[in-house]
Design a protein around this motif. Structure first.
Motif, mmCIF file in Angstrom:
data_model
loop_
_atom_site.group_PDB
_atom_site.id
_atom_site.type_symbol
_atom_site.label_atom_id
_atom_site.label_comp_id
_atom_site.label_asym_id
_atom_site.label_seq_id
_atom_site.Cartn_x
_atom_site.Cartn_y
_atom_site.Cartn_z
ATOM 1 N N ARG A 5 -9.719 18.975 -51.827
ATOM 2 C CA ARG A 5 -8.479 18.193 -51.777
ATOM 3 C C ARG A 5 -7.275 19.098 -51.923
ATOM 4 O O ARG A 5 -6.258 18.899 -51.275
ATOM 5 C CB ARG A 5 -8.467 17.112 -52.854
ATOM 6 C CG ARG A 5 -9.433 15.978 -52.579
ATOM 7 C CD ARG A 5 -9.425 15.021 -53.707
ATOM 8 N NE ARG A 5 -9.913 15.746 -54.885
ATOM 9 C CZ ARG A 5 -9.942 15.272 -56.104
ATOM 10 N NH1 ARG A 5 -9.497 14.081 -56.351
ATOM 11 N NH2 ARG A 5 -10.402 15.975 -57.116
ATOM 12 N N GLU A 6 -7.370 20.115 -52.779
ATOM 13 C CA GLU A 6 -6.256 21.038 -52.963
ATOM 14 C C GLU A 6 -6.026 21.859 -51.704
ATOM 15 O O GLU A 6 -4.915 22.213 -51.389
ATOM 16 C CB GLU A 6 -6.498 21.947 -54.171
ATOM 17 C CG GLU A 6 -6.309 21.247 -55.497
ATOM 18 C CD GLU A 6 -4.919 20.654 -55.661
ATOM 19 O OE1 GLU A 6 -3.921 21.330 -55.359
ATOM 20 O OE2 GLU A 6 -4.827 19.498 -56.090
ATOM 21 N N ARG A 9 -3.815 20.026 -49.156
ATOM 22 C CA ARG A 9 -2.432 19.704 -49.514
ATOM 23 C C ARG A 9 -1.504 20.629 -48.758
ATOM 24 O O ARG A 9 -1.783 21.805 -48.586
ATOM 25 C CB ARG A 9 -2.212 19.808 -51.015
ATOM 26 C CG ARG A 9 -2.920 18.673 -51.758
ATOM 27 C CD ARG A 9 -2.522 18.577 -53.190
ATOM 28 N NE ARG A 9 -1.207 18.005 -53.399
ATOM 29 C CZ ARG A 9 -0.908 16.714 -53.348
ATOM 30 N NH1 ARG A 9 -1.827 15.849 -53.054
ATOM 31 N NH2 ARG A 9 0.311 16.295 -53.596
ATOM 32 N N ALA A 36 1.946 11.270 -52.451
ATOM 33 C CA ALA A 36 2.618 12.553 -52.234
ATOM 34 C C ALA A 36 3.470 12.899 -53.441
ATOM 35 O O ALA A 36 3.822 12.033 -54.241
ATOM 36 C CB ALA A 36 3.493 12.475 -50.983
ATOM 37 N N GLU A 51 4.980 17.303 -50.906
ATOM 38 C CA GLU A 51 3.685 17.964 -50.819
ATOM 39 C C GLU A 51 2.647 16.857 -50.881
ATOM 40 O O GLU A 51 2.706 15.990 -51.764
ATOM 41 C CB GLU A 51 3.505 18.930 -51.984
ATOM 42 C CG GLU A 51 2.180 19.668 -51.930
ATOM 43 C CD GLU A 51 2.005 20.581 -53.128
ATOM 44 O OE1 GLU A 51 2.080 21.800 -52.924
ATOM 45 O OE2 GLU A 51 1.812 20.068 -54.237
ATOM 46 N N ALA A 52 1.729 16.866 -49.926
ATOM 47 C CA ALA A 52 0.739 15.791 -49.877
ATOM 48 C C ALA A 52 -0.490 16.260 -49.119
ATOM 49 O O ALA A 52 -0.476 17.274 -48.432
ATOM 50 C CB ALA A 52 1.326 14.566 -49.178
ATOM 51 N N ASP A 53 -1.540 15.482 -49.248
ATOM 52 C CA ASP A 53 -2.750 15.714 -48.478
ATOM 53 C C ASP A 53 -2.425 15.492 -46.998
ATOM 54 O O ASP A 53 -1.648 14.601 -46.649
ATOM 55 C CB ASP A 53 -3.829 14.728 -48.948
ATOM 56 C CG ASP A 53 -5.166 15.028 -48.330
ATOM 57 O OD1 ASP A 53 -5.385 14.588 -47.182
ATOM 58 O OD2 ASP A 53 -5.984 15.704 -48.966
#
Length: 85
Positions: A5-6, A9, A36, A51-53
């Protein structure tokens, strides 16, 4: 083990249409509600940086008043005095 997941991002720019400039803060709250992290809101310019997936690109673009969501890109112009290409 790496948290994938990181890795997904990314920083992105959310652009608002002209009629939605006065609702930039409200839109920023909606951006956060989707998961986000809002980095900056530039109300007069109609820009929200976040900043978001990567999977949130489409849901963010579907928010009312949003005209585009674009991944941020790094630009390297080289050190001072370096030749241009």
């Amino acid at each position: 083990m790496v948290d994938t997941r990181e890795e997904r991002r990314m920083q992105m720019t959310v652009l608002l249409d002209e009629r939605s400039l006065d609702r930039a803060e409200e839109t920023a709250e909606q951006v956060e509600a989707l998961g986000a992290r809002v980095l900056q809101t530039l109300e007069a310019a109609g820009v929200i940086t976040a900043e978001a997936d990567a999977s949130l690109l489409e849901p963010l673009a579907a928010l009312p008043g949003v005209i585009a969501v674009e991944p941020s890109r790094d630009i390297d112009i080289g050190p001072p005095g370096s030749p241009t290409q």
